[in-house]
Design a protein around this motif. Structure first.
Motif, short mmCIF file in Angstrom:
data_model
loop_
_atom_site.label_atom_id
_atom_site.label_comp_id
_atom_site.label_asym_id
_atom_site.label_seq_id
_atom_site.Cartn_x
_atom_site.Cartn_y
_atom_site.Cartn_z
N LYS A 75 130.27 -35.51 45.37
CA LYS A 75 131.03 -35.94 46.52
C LYS A 75 131.57 -37.60 45.78
CE LYS A 75 131.70 -37.69 51.17
NZ LYS A 75 131.10 -37.57 52.61
N ASN A 134 138.94 -40.63 53.02
CA ASN A 134 139.78 -39.45 53.12
C ASN A 134 139.05 -38.00 52.87
OD1 ASN A 134 142.30 -41.06 53.19
ND2 ASN A 134 142.21 -41.69 51.14
N TYR A 135 137.61 -38.06 52.76
CA TYR A 135 137.03 -36.90 52.33
C TYR A 135 137.13 -36.04 53.62
CZ TYR A 135 133.38 -34.02 50.51
OH TYR A 135 132.69 -32.69 50.00
N PRO A 136 137.33 -34.69 53.43
CA PRO A 136 137.42 -33.74 54.56
C PRO A 136 136.06 -33.73 55.19
CG PRO A 136 138.18 -32.74 52.66
CD PRO A 136 137.65 -33.96 52.15
N GLN A 137 136.38 -33.78 56.74
CA GLN A 137 135.06 -33.46 57.40
C GLN A 137 134.64 -31.93 57.85
OE1 GLN A 137 133.12 -36.29 58.27
NE2 GLN A 137 134.48 -37.31 57.15
N ARG A 158 138.04 -42.86 48.78
CA ARG A 158 137.48 -41.52 48.75
C ARG A 158 136.76 -41.02 49.98
NH1 ARG A 158 136.60 -42.56 43.31
NH2 ARG A 158 134.24 -42.39 43.59
N ASN A 201 126.42 -34.08 50.25
CA ASN A 201 127.26 -34.91 50.60
C ASN A 201 127.17 -36.43 49.99
OD1 ASN A 201 128.86 -33.54 52.51
ND2 ASN A 201 126.97 -33.49 53.93
#
Length: 61
Positions: free
Chosen positions: A17, A58-61, A55, A12
């Motif tokens: 990432k 908007n990063y998927p959780q 980014r 992460n």
């Protein structure tokens, strides 16, 4: 840092990432030895920092 025992690389925070991130992040119950400090890192421009933050939002959780 140098792990002194078992560890997991933390995806992460690392370059996976955040492309261009010079750091490495580890999860460990063991000690980590600091082997050097990065002092010649070029800071992000305000525009690049804004893209990085976008980014992150908007990063998927």
């Amino acid at each position: 840092m140098k792990p002194l025992g078992s560890f997991d690389n933390d995806p992460n925070v690392t370059d996976k990432k955040f492309p261009g991130n010079p750091t490495r992040s580890y999860r460990s119950d063991e000690l980590l030895q600091i082997i050097r400090e990065i002092t010649d890192w070029t800071r992000l421009t305000p525009e690049a920092l804004a893209k990085w933050r976008e980014r992150l939002r908007n990063y998927p959780q």
